[in-house]
Design a protein around this motif. Structure first.
Motif, mmCIF file in Angstrom:
data_model
loop_
_atom_site.group_PDB
_atom_site.id
_atom_site.type_symbol
_atom_site.label_atom_id
_atom_site.label_comp_id
_atom_site.label_asym_id
_atom_site.label_seq_id
_atom_site.Cartn_x
_atom_site.Cartn_y
_atom_site.Cartn_z
ATOM 1 N N VAL A 1 39.133 8.819 -24.567
ATOM 2 C CA VAL A 1 38.943 7.940 -25.764
ATOM 3 C C VAL A 1 38.208 8.765 -26.823
ATOM 4 C CG1 VAL A 1 38.191 5.827 -26.821
ATOM 5 C CG2 VAL A 1 39.715 5.727 -24.634
ATOM 6 N N GLY A 2 38.332 8.891 -27.708
ATOM 7 C CA GLY A 2 37.717 9.397 -28.789
ATOM 8 C C GLY A 2 37.351 8.393 -29.970
ATOM 9 N N VAL A 3 36.136 8.653 -30.489
ATOM 10 C CA VAL A 3 35.668 7.683 -31.497
ATOM 11 C C VAL A 3 34.996 8.184 -32.788
ATOM 12 C CG1 VAL A 3 34.143 5.686 -31.767
ATOM 13 C CG2 VAL A 3 35.158 5.981 -29.476
ATOM 14 N N ALA A 4 35.523 7.774 -33.782
ATOM 15 C CA ALA A 4 35.007 8.305 -35.208
ATOM 16 C C ALA A 4 34.042 6.976 -35.912
ATOM 17 C CB ALA A 4 36.089 8.734 -36.042
ATOM 18 N N ALA A 5 32.632 7.144 -36.232
ATOM 19 C CA ALA A 5 32.081 6.119 -36.437
ATOM 20 C C ALA A 5 30.950 6.484 -37.647
ATOM 21 C CB ALA A 5 31.150 5.542 -35.580
ATOM 22 N N TRP A 6 30.539 5.659 -38.397
ATOM 23 C CA TRP A 6 29.249 6.037 -39.149
ATOM 24 C C TRP A 6 28.145 5.959 -38.382
ATOM 25 C CZ3 TRP A 6 30.442 2.858 -44.314
ATOM 26 C CH2 TRP A 6 31.625 3.556 -44.775
ATOM 27 N N THR A 7 26.975 6.685 -38.764
ATOM 28 C CA THR A 7 25.827 6.656 -38.175
ATOM 29 C C THR A 7 24.723 6.407 -39.234
ATOM 30 O OG1 THR A 7 24.349 7.546 -36.427
ATOM 31 C CG2 THR A 7 25.451 9.175 -37.970
ATOM 32 N N PRO A 8 23.435 5.704 -38.958
ATOM 33 C CA PRO A 8 22.534 5.826 -39.873
ATOM 34 C C PRO A 8 22.141 7.147 -40.069
ATOM 35 C CG PRO A 8 22.235 4.015 -38.200
ATOM 36 C CD PRO A 8 23.431 4.971 -37.911
ATOM 37 N N GLN A 9 21.947 7.722 -41.380
ATOM 38 C CA GLN A 9 21.757 9.134 -41.661
ATOM 39 C C GLN A 9 20.184 9.249 -41.824
ATOM 40 O OE1 GLN A 9 24.405 9.602 -44.723
ATOM 41 N NE2 GLN A 9 25.495 11.126 -43.770
ATOM 42 N N LYS A 10 19.767 10.554 -41.350
ATOM 43 C CA LYS A 10 18.362 10.626 -41.673
ATOM 44 C C LYS A 10 18.248 12.181 -42.063
ATOM 45 C CE LYS A 10 16.804 8.653 -37.164
ATOM 46 N NZ LYS A 10 16.411 8.714 -35.664
ATOM 47 N N ALA A 11 17.392 11.842 -43.257
ATOM 48 C CA ALA A 11 17.007 13.248 -44.043
ATOM 49 C C ALA A 11 16.017 14.207 -43.489
ATOM 50 C CB ALA A 11 16.719 12.851 -45.137
ATOM 51 N N THR A 12 15.147 13.697 -42.470
ATOM 52 C CA THR A 12 14.074 14.368 -41.922
ATOM 53 C C THR A 12 14.374 14.968 -40.826
ATOM 54 O OG1 THR A 12 13.087 12.553 -40.866
ATOM 55 C CG2 THR A 12 12.614 13.141 -43.441
ATOM 56 N N GLY A 13 13.713 16.005 -40.182
ATOM 57 C CA GLY A 13 13.540 16.623 -38.936
ATOM 58 C C GLY A 13 14.796 17.439 -38.695
ATOM 59 N N ASN A 14 15.269 17.079 -37.456
ATOM 60 C CA ASN A 14 16.575 17.898 -37.223
ATOM 61 C C ASN A 14 17.889 16.911 -37.806
ATOM 62 O OD1 ASN A 14 17.037 15.704 -35.506
ATOM 63 N ND2 ASN A 14 16.874 16.785 -33.447
ATOM 64 N N GLU B 1 19.162 14.468 -36.908
ATOM 65 C CA GLU B 1 20.217 13.770 -35.714
ATOM 66 C C GLU B 1 19.842 12.171 -35.556
ATOM 67 O OE1 GLU B 1 20.395 15.713 -32.092
ATOM 68 O OE2 GLU B 1 21.447 17.434 -33.008
ATOM 69 N N SER B 2 21.044 11.435 -35.668
ATOM 70 C CA SER B 2 20.877 10.051 -35.479
ATOM 71 C C SER B 2 21.640 9.704 -34.285
ATOM 72 C CB SER B 2 21.507 9.504 -36.685
ATOM 73 O OG SER B 2 21.095 8.057 -36.818
ATOM 74 N N GLU B 3 22.217 8.609 -34.464
ATOM 75 C CA GLU B 3 23.000 8.032 -33.375
ATOM 76 C C GLU B 3 24.717 8.731 -33.421
ATOM 77 O OE1 GLU B 3 22.663 3.866 -32.400
ATOM 78 O OE2 GLU B 3 21.245 3.691 -34.143
ATOM 79 N N PRO B 4 25.231 8.570 -32.222
ATOM 80 C CA PRO B 4 26.676 9.287 -32.147
ATOM 81 C C PRO B 4 27.550 8.802 -32.997
ATOM 82 C CG PRO B 4 25.963 8.687 -29.811
ATOM 83 C CD PRO B 4 24.832 7.968 -30.980
ATOM 84 N N ALA B 5 28.244 9.734 -33.765
ATOM 85 C CA ALA B 5 29.217 9.345 -34.914
ATOM 86 C C ALA B 5 30.624 9.779 -34.424
ATOM 87 C CB ALA B 5 28.748 10.050 -36.163
#
Length: 533
Positions: free
Chosen positions: A499-512, A514-518
């Motif tokens: 099963v494949g999933v496309a999602a929005w994730t809370p975006q982060k502007a700092t560091g790497n 990376e946020s939660e899976p999207a």
């Protein structure tokens, strides 16, 4: 990986993968071998859970996701800093990124991707109205065409020779794959086309926010080329329509029979392959500044959706254009084509005054013939079809799936919608439209419902951040995962393994960043899987 303790057959999980590393195989070696040796084969049986498999993106808003027919590749569209992109991954032996390519500016959502039946092409359709084809192995662009309306859905005909696109205004258009030339169109919906799905026999299902699923027979026929309908808009006192010059340059044309020539601006002419500097013939053109001598390109080709005009002479003149258009269809056009306006649909009806050439009369194309109409009590947000073409997976919502200030304010306050009868994922009979089973655990809009190849299970995702896996005959989900924000698209792979999933994730502007899976993949567990085709 973080998985809570099982509760009966329910597996509850919070996705927390670090990268693209697979867990242990969920299939016994003999079942895996049978699946690999069965062309077009897929797993069937009672699903029993999900295993976290791979995270492909944890930075962006991911809008849609599609598997290749052999389940060896996956593609998804996502919003970058300034533009929409599509990412193409190969999944065997392990996930690897092939290309991450820009599609269009960030103001135009890309909600639709589809692989061709032979897996060689990838199509995208977006709110800029452009259909694009790419090499599905490398991501290299092949051909593109601009349509009249923002696009929200795309699907290939099972023969591979045609594809259809759905618009935000209810239009379904069939195009030739070879050159994306216009074949035919219908406007079956009063709202946005949310999904398009073909059965193996060519039956087309279109879902819409107008609370209907329409069913069409498709057949190849000789096309009429003496008439076409296309959208128009009013700009500065002119009716403006879209056309393509020499198959290369999309142009917004003002209709004005008072202008003594068909006119192109210099940029549009260059895009159409016309080298103005080498043109020898000229014509005198009246303008607000007086008479101007414009150069003439003879023998050009003009396409207005289903209407083709050969041997068109074009005057290249920027000063001859009204504001905000790139061309004018003047007196020579009016001599060949009658124009009538249907204000009810905002369409211009163009009819050739003389019969079309024989070669155009004999051109064949895909035609959509209405067969059935399934009406529901809720908005249809997604439609998928099982391998046999007998069952549909449908996502419903009681409110239209439009994100507005009310929705964002509710999410910001952490308010959760109560369960509702038609915020649901459902199994629907593909022949009658009867709802066979409906699951209503989602809180709010159910954005997507991916049916398993055997038609016995559904994976669903919604704005409540939840992914659920449902099995026919069972009320509770057999598995669930929670994402960082809205789940936009869920799909079973054609072989039923993932099963494949496309999602929005809370975006982060700092560091790497990376946020939660999207964009994520899950391996599907079956109690006693068999292989079918």
């Amino acid at each position: 990986m973080s998985i809570a303790a099982p509760r009966a057959l329910l597996v509850v999980g919070v996705l927390a993968l670090a990268g693209c590393q697979h867990t242990a195989p969920v299939l016994a070696p003999d079942v895996s071998a049978r699946l690999e040796s069965t062309p077009g084969g897929f797993l069937a049986g009672e699903v029993s859970g999900l295993e976290d498999s791979a995270v492909l993106n944890r930075k962006d808003f991911v809008w849609t996701l599609a598997f290749s027919p052999d389940a060896s590749r996956v593609a998804y569209s996502h919003l970058g800093a300034r533009e929409y992109l599509f990412a193409l991954w190969t999944l065997r032996p392990t996930p690897a990124l092939v290309v991450d390519k820009a599609l269009n500016p960030s103001e135009f959502d890309v909600e639709a991707l589809a692989f061709s039946p032979d897996g060689k092409l990838l199509a995208s359709a977006g709110w800029d109205g452009v259909v694009r084809l790419f090499d599905a192995a490398t991501g290299a662009p092949k051909v593109s065409v601009r349509t009249d309306e923002p696009l929200t859905a795309v699907a290939f005909h099972p023969t591979g020779g045609y594809l259809v696109v759905g618009s935000s205004q209810g239009l379904v258009t069939a195009l030739r794959v070879a050159d994306l030339g216009f074949s035919s169109e219908v406007r079956p919906h009063a709202g946005q086309v949310s999904a398009l799905a073909f059965a193996a026999d060519g039956t087309l299902y279109s879902g819409s926010w107008d609370k209907h699923i329409r069913v069409f027979d498709t057949r190849e026929e000789v096309l009429r080329r003496e008439q076409t309908r296309l959208r128009f808009e009013r700009r500065g006192g002119h009716a403006v329509v879209a056309g393509v010059v020499n198959g290369k340059s999309p142009v917004a044309f003002a209709l004005d029979a008072r202008t003594p020539a068909i006119v192109l601006g210099t940029q549009a002419a260059a895009a159409a392959g016309i080298d103005t500097a080498f043109l020898q013939e000229t014509v005198s053109m009246p303008t607000a500044l007086g008479t101007i001598v414009a150069r003439v390109a003879r023998g050009q080709h003009l396409r207005l959706k289903g209407l083709d005009l050969d041997g068109v002479d074009v005057a290249v003149c920027d000063a001859c254009l009204p504001p905000n258009v790139a061309g004018v269809l003047g007196a020579p056009f009016s001599e060949r084509v009658d124009v009538a306006f249907d204000d009810a649909t905002s369409e211009a009806v163009l009819t050739l005054k003389s019969p079309a050439p024989a070669k155009q009369e004999e051109q064949r194309g895909l035609v959509l013939a209405p067969r059935a109409n399934f009406a529901f009590e809720a908005h249809v947000n997604d439609v998928t079809l099982d391998a046999a073409g007998r069952r549909l997976g449908v996502a419903f919502s009681e409110s239209k799936a439009e994100r507005n200030r009310t929705v964002y304010e509710r999410e910001k306050k952490g308010l959760v919608e109560p369960p509702a009868e038609w915020n649901a994922a459902a199994l629907v009979d593909a022949t009658s439209g009867q709802v066979l089973r409906k699951w209503t655990r989602h809180r709010g809009v159910v954005a997507s419902a991916g049916i398993s190849p055997d038609g016995r299970s559904i994976s669903s995702g919604g704005w409540d951040k939840q992914l659920y896996l449902w099995r026919e005959g069972q009320e509770a989900p057999v598995a669930e995962r929670r994402f960082g924000w809205s789940v936009r698209r869920v799909r079973f792979s054609p072989d039923g393994q993932q099963v494949g999933v496309a999602a929005w994730t809370p975006q982060k502007a700092t560091g790497n960043q990376e946020s939660e899976p999207a964009a994520a993949l899950f391996s599907v567990r079956y109690a006693a899987p068999t292989v079918e085709r």
